[in-house]
Write an enzyme that holds these catalytic residues in place. Sequence first.
Site, mmCIF file in Angstrom:
data_model
loop_
_atom_site.group_PDB
_atom_site.id
_atom_site.type_symbol
_atom_site.label_atom_id
_atom_site.label_comp_id
_atom_site.label_asym_id
_atom_site.label_seq_id
_atom_site.Cartn_x
_atom_site.Cartn_y
_atom_site.Cartn_z
ATOM 1 N N LYS A 14 -26.781 30.549 27.540
ATOM 2 C CA LYS A 14 -26.253 31.251 26.178
ATOM 3 C C LYS A 14 -26.479 30.140 25.257
ATOM 4 O O LYS A 14 -25.513 29.298 25.049
ATOM 5 C CB LYS A 14 -24.747 31.568 26.304
ATOM 6 C CG LYS A 14 -24.612 32.307 25.104
ATOM 7 C CD LYS A 14 -23.124 33.196 25.312
ATOM 8 C CE LYS A 14 -22.884 34.065 24.029
ATOM 9 N NZ LYS A 14 -22.762 33.689 22.928
ATOM 10 N N GLU A 32 -28.936 33.512 32.566
ATOM 11 C CA GLU A 32 -29.538 32.752 31.361
ATOM 12 C C GLU A 32 -28.848 31.856 30.524
ATOM 13 O O GLU A 32 -27.625 32.340 30.524
ATOM 14 C CB GLU A 32 -30.225 33.613 30.379
ATOM 15 C CG GLU A 32 -31.325 34.652 31.015
ATOM 16 C CD GLU A 32 -31.765 35.759 29.960
ATOM 17 O OE1 GLU A 32 -31.138 35.752 28.839
ATOM 18 O OE2 GLU A 32 -32.441 36.696 30.317
ATOM 19 N N LYS A 74 -18.342 32.139 29.280
ATOM 20 C CA LYS A 74 -18.143 31.082 28.265
ATOM 21 C C LYS A 74 -17.648 29.725 28.965
ATOM 22 O O LYS A 74 -16.733 29.752 29.852
ATOM 23 C CB LYS A 74 -17.008 31.567 27.230
ATOM 24 C CG LYS A 74 -17.627 32.688 26.481
ATOM 25 C CD LYS A 74 -18.555 32.127 25.538
ATOM 26 C CE LYS A 74 -18.880 33.090 24.156
ATOM 27 N NZ LYS A 74 -17.948 32.806 23.506
ATOM 28 N N CYS A 95 -15.498 -5.366 -1.404
ATOM 29 C CA CYS A 95 -15.759 -6.306 -2.514
ATOM 30 C C CYS A 95 -15.015 -5.923 -3.822
ATOM 31 O O CYS A 95 -15.298 -6.565 -4.674
ATOM 32 C CB CYS A 95 -17.477 -6.278 -2.775
ATOM 33 S SG CYS A 95 -17.940 -4.813 -3.481
ATOM 34 N N CYS A 152 -14.725 -0.364 -3.879
ATOM 35 C CA CYS A 152 -15.228 -0.792 -2.722
ATOM 36 C C CYS A 152 -13.994 -1.352 -1.801
ATOM 37 O O CYS A 152 -13.599 -2.598 -2.322
ATOM 38 C CB CYS A 152 -16.266 -1.580 -2.710
ATOM 39 S SG CYS A 152 -17.074 -2.126 -1.096
ATOM 40 N N ASP A 163 -26.717 28.387 21.646
ATOM 41 C CA ASP A 163 -25.585 28.610 20.657
ATOM 42 C C ASP A 163 -26.420 28.402 19.319
ATOM 43 O O ASP A 163 -26.712 27.309 18.739
ATOM 44 C CB ASP A 163 -24.618 27.394 20.657
ATOM 45 C CG ASP A 163 -23.282 27.853 19.886
ATOM 46 O OD1 ASP A 163 -23.275 29.189 19.391
ATOM 47 O OD2 ASP A 163 -22.180 26.928 19.748
ATOM 48 N N CYS A 165 -22.339 -6.949 -1.598
ATOM 49 C CA CYS A 165 -21.176 -6.594 -0.855
ATOM 50 C C CYS A 165 -21.196 -6.929 0.500
ATOM 51 O O CYS A 165 -22.199 -6.791 1.104
ATOM 52 C CB CYS A 165 -20.995 -5.093 -1.216
ATOM 53 S SG CYS A 165 -19.887 -4.328 -0.003
ATOM 54 N N TYR A 178 -35.203 36.429 24.592
ATOM 55 C CA TYR A 178 -34.570 36.835 25.798
ATOM 56 C C TYR A 178 -34.264 37.975 25.833
ATOM 57 O O TYR A 178 -33.639 38.561 26.944
ATOM 58 C CB TYR A 178 -32.921 35.945 25.862
ATOM 59 C CG TYR A 178 -32.281 36.084 24.658
ATOM 60 C CD1 TYR A 178 -31.715 37.247 24.172
ATOM 61 C CD2 TYR A 178 -31.855 34.855 23.866
ATOM 62 C CE1 TYR A 178 -30.845 37.439 23.074
ATOM 63 C CE2 TYR A 178 -31.027 34.949 22.783
ATOM 64 C CZ TYR A 178 -30.600 36.429 22.277
ATOM 65 O OH TYR A 178 -29.713 36.517 21.028
ATOM 66 N N CYS A 230 -21.015 1.898 -3.015
ATOM 67 C CA CYS A 230 -20.623 0.868 -3.621
ATOM 68 C C CYS A 230 -21.956 0.570 -4.122
ATOM 69 O O CYS A 230 -23.012 0.020 -3.588
ATOM 70 C CB CYS A 230 -20.228 -0.170 -2.440
ATOM 71 S SG CYS A 230 -20.008 -1.974 -3.070
HETATM 72 S S1 IVH Z 1 -28.485 38.871 25.243
HETATM 73 C C1 IVH Z 1 -26.830 42.438 25.489
HETATM 74 N N1 IVH Z 1 -29.122 36.674 26.054
HETATM 75 O O1 IVH Z 1 -25.224 35.603 22.218
HETATM 76 C C2 IVH Z 1 -27.751 41.740 24.237
HETATM 77 N N2 IVH Z 1 -27.697 36.629 24.050
HETATM 78 O O2 IVH Z 1 -22.462 37.045 22.108
HETATM 79 C C3 IVH Z 1 -27.045 40.719 23.507
HETATM 80 N N3 IVH Z 1 -27.154 34.706 23.068
HETATM 81 O O3 IVH Z 1 -25.802 37.767 19.562
HETATM 82 C C4 IVH Z 1 -27.911 39.603 23.588
HETATM 83 N N4 IVH Z 1 -28.266 33.773 24.536
HETATM 84 O O4 IVH Z 1 -26.853 35.552 19.781
HETATM 85 C C5 IVH Z 1 -28.488 37.351 25.100
HETATM 86 N N5 IVH Z 1 -29.918 34.366 26.773
HETATM 87 C C6 IVH Z 1 -29.165 35.303 25.784
HETATM 88 C C7 IVH Z 1 -28.504 34.640 24.902
HETATM 89 C C8 IVH Z 1 -27.674 35.420 23.872
HETATM 90 C C9 IVH Z 1 -27.475 33.413 23.337
HETATM 91 C C10 IVH Z 1 -26.201 34.998 21.882
HETATM 92 C C11 IVH Z 1 -26.930 35.957 20.906
HETATM 93 C C12 IVH Z 1 -25.986 37.214 20.876
HETATM 94 C C13 IVH Z 1 -24.689 36.556 21.381
HETATM 95 C C14 IVH Z 1 -23.673 37.603 21.949
#
Ligand code: IVH
Length: 705
Positions: free
Chosen positions: A117, A115, A335, A432, A429, A119, A453, A247, A447
Amino acid sequence: MPAVDPKQRVSALHEQLNYHNYRYHVLDDPVVSDAEYDALMRELRALEQAHPELITPDSPTQRVGGAATERFAKLRHPVPMLSLGNAFDEAGVYAWRERVARLLGDDAPIAFVVEPKIDGLAIALTYEHGQLVRGATRGDGETGEDVTANLRTIPSIPLALQAPKPENQAPGSDSAGSQPSALGSIPTSIEVRGEVYMRTADFDQLNQRLAAAGEKIAANPRNAAAGSLRQKDPAITASRPLRFFAYAVGPFEGVALHSQWATLQLFRQLGLPVNPDARRFDDFEQALAYSREWMERRDQLAYEVDGIVFKVDSLAQQRELGVVGRDPRWALAYKFPARETTSKLLDISVNVGRTGVITPGAIIEPVNLGGVTVRNASLHNADYIAERDIRIGDYVTVKRAGDVIPYIIGPIVDRRDGSERPWAMPERCPACGTPLERAEGEVAYRCPNFGICPAQLVRRVEHFVSRGAMDIVGIGEKQAQLLVERGLINDLADLYTLTAEPFAGMEGFGEKKIANLLAGIAAAQARPLARLIVGLGIRFVGEVAAQALAAAFGSLDALMQASAEQIDDVEGIGPVVAASVAQFFSLEANRALVHKLKQVGVHTAQHVAVERQGDELAGQSFVITGTLPTLAREQAEQLIKAHGGKVAGSVSKKTSYVVAGEAAGSKLARARELNVPVLDEAGLRALIGAAPTPPADPGQITLDL
Ligand code: IVH
């Protein structure tokens, strides 16, 4: 006709509104127009007003409710919310998979779910008997904060779960290797975990809105999401473009779940948003290949992703693997390489915007950031610089996220050698020389020499001629700069009195260029009033507000005479916009400008309103591109609107048709890419004339250009 039982009607409206909300916010695939949705919502509001006893907490009208809180109550998570171990390269991912295989026994088949990740920030939603009863932030994993009232305002979070039906499945959910899912009824109780996030484009817009209002802006979408969710007043959270992806599952009862994949399927069936890019793989190598594909696609996503999550699919295997510290052994975050680097801050420039807002910008030693050479970076505003004590000569951390302009995160204090100089906003400014002002409680310096201006004028011209406004071809940033610098124009109206003579001999202005430019200006005399209003560049007034104002007042004269209260009364216009419009026209320079625009022949009154002629195109959305044989673009737009259709500016998978003429470009390509049917002008006319809704045989009128 027997009277409709209000209770039954309310319940039918709940069902319909929930469904349309789900289509729009979860599936991104609405089946009714906004107007139809609004009409249902109005009907429900009216019924609830007449019968308050019929208001239930899961009513679609009850998303924003409750008073502002001073402090959020603490909530202990019944099962801790874990975090994730990290890997930064493929070797790290292999090492993880080796350990998993060793712990499970070398022969055990292991399937993986991969999946994105996202942010954002992790939250937990508790549904009891299908009703959302509680929502909490992750906090430290053991204890979070009760942000239920705020989470309820997020449109993609259902207030009530849907009864699982196979057709509720989102597209893309039936990837190879899927297992039978937990079909059945709504679980008695279930904790749904997931991420609240903000799309990059929504984040940019929000920041623009905040900056224009002189408020603090967020450093990135993640902070914006977190800040928006922790607002004391749910109404503010409601105004923020937050979204949700589910998730993971917490404690649950009344349903059988054996795998992560089945959990995601169940979520989909319950009407929860699940990331469409999650995949299940029986083979680890394939999972890894998919993650590589993902790295490539990172920039094309609508939201920020900082990596890929690998999860062991089987919940039994997950239990067997267990947890070390806070990190489950059954999951791993792979990551992405960071989009951060360091560079030297050479100088800070100040830029004067259209409304006079002064923004500082960083000039840095050129540096490669994710494949792009970066020389300039945003510093947001003077407070940002002061709060972080950013000095000229500092080594600074620079970040680029998605398509967002790179920005300076802060100085690396340990690398200072004493030669660094603090920076202060200039008092005057730079264009001007007028002393800058800062309104009470605002972050922005301005300004105040509005309309005079030269730097502001250049920006105003750029805005006036832009596509969403008067759409004057032949004038861009460079030309605007020249026109102002050479004193050829002193205000926007002067554009219309330009003649060929002063250009003679000017670099970059050949005869043909000049002719084109003058023709472009002349052609833009009769743009619809709404575009002219956009072109004036009134703070907070974009296309939507301008359209509402044009429809309500009919002319610039009428708008100019209106009080803030009268403007505020217009449907779709709020007090902030109303005050800004009234303030704009209270300035003598702006009133004089309107007067002068009229004098030079700009149409300052509304064209005849589009009269509705039919419903053939109701619910359909069109994008026009290229030059049509007989219809000017605006005429084509009017024709579509007159028959109930909508016209959009860009092609998406929601576009019903692209109407393409000669020299159609990227929009046509995009239509092909998304398999959106393409029409020519005749095809459009046939659609209206033949009146099939939707066309009985699109093949007949679809023309592949
Ligand atoms: S699983 C093991 N799935 O990542 C259960 N986390 O670094 C942990 N996050 O606190 C969560 N996408 O905020 C999971 N598809 C995803 C995710 C995800 C983002 C974030 C979440 C978690 C952090 C852990």
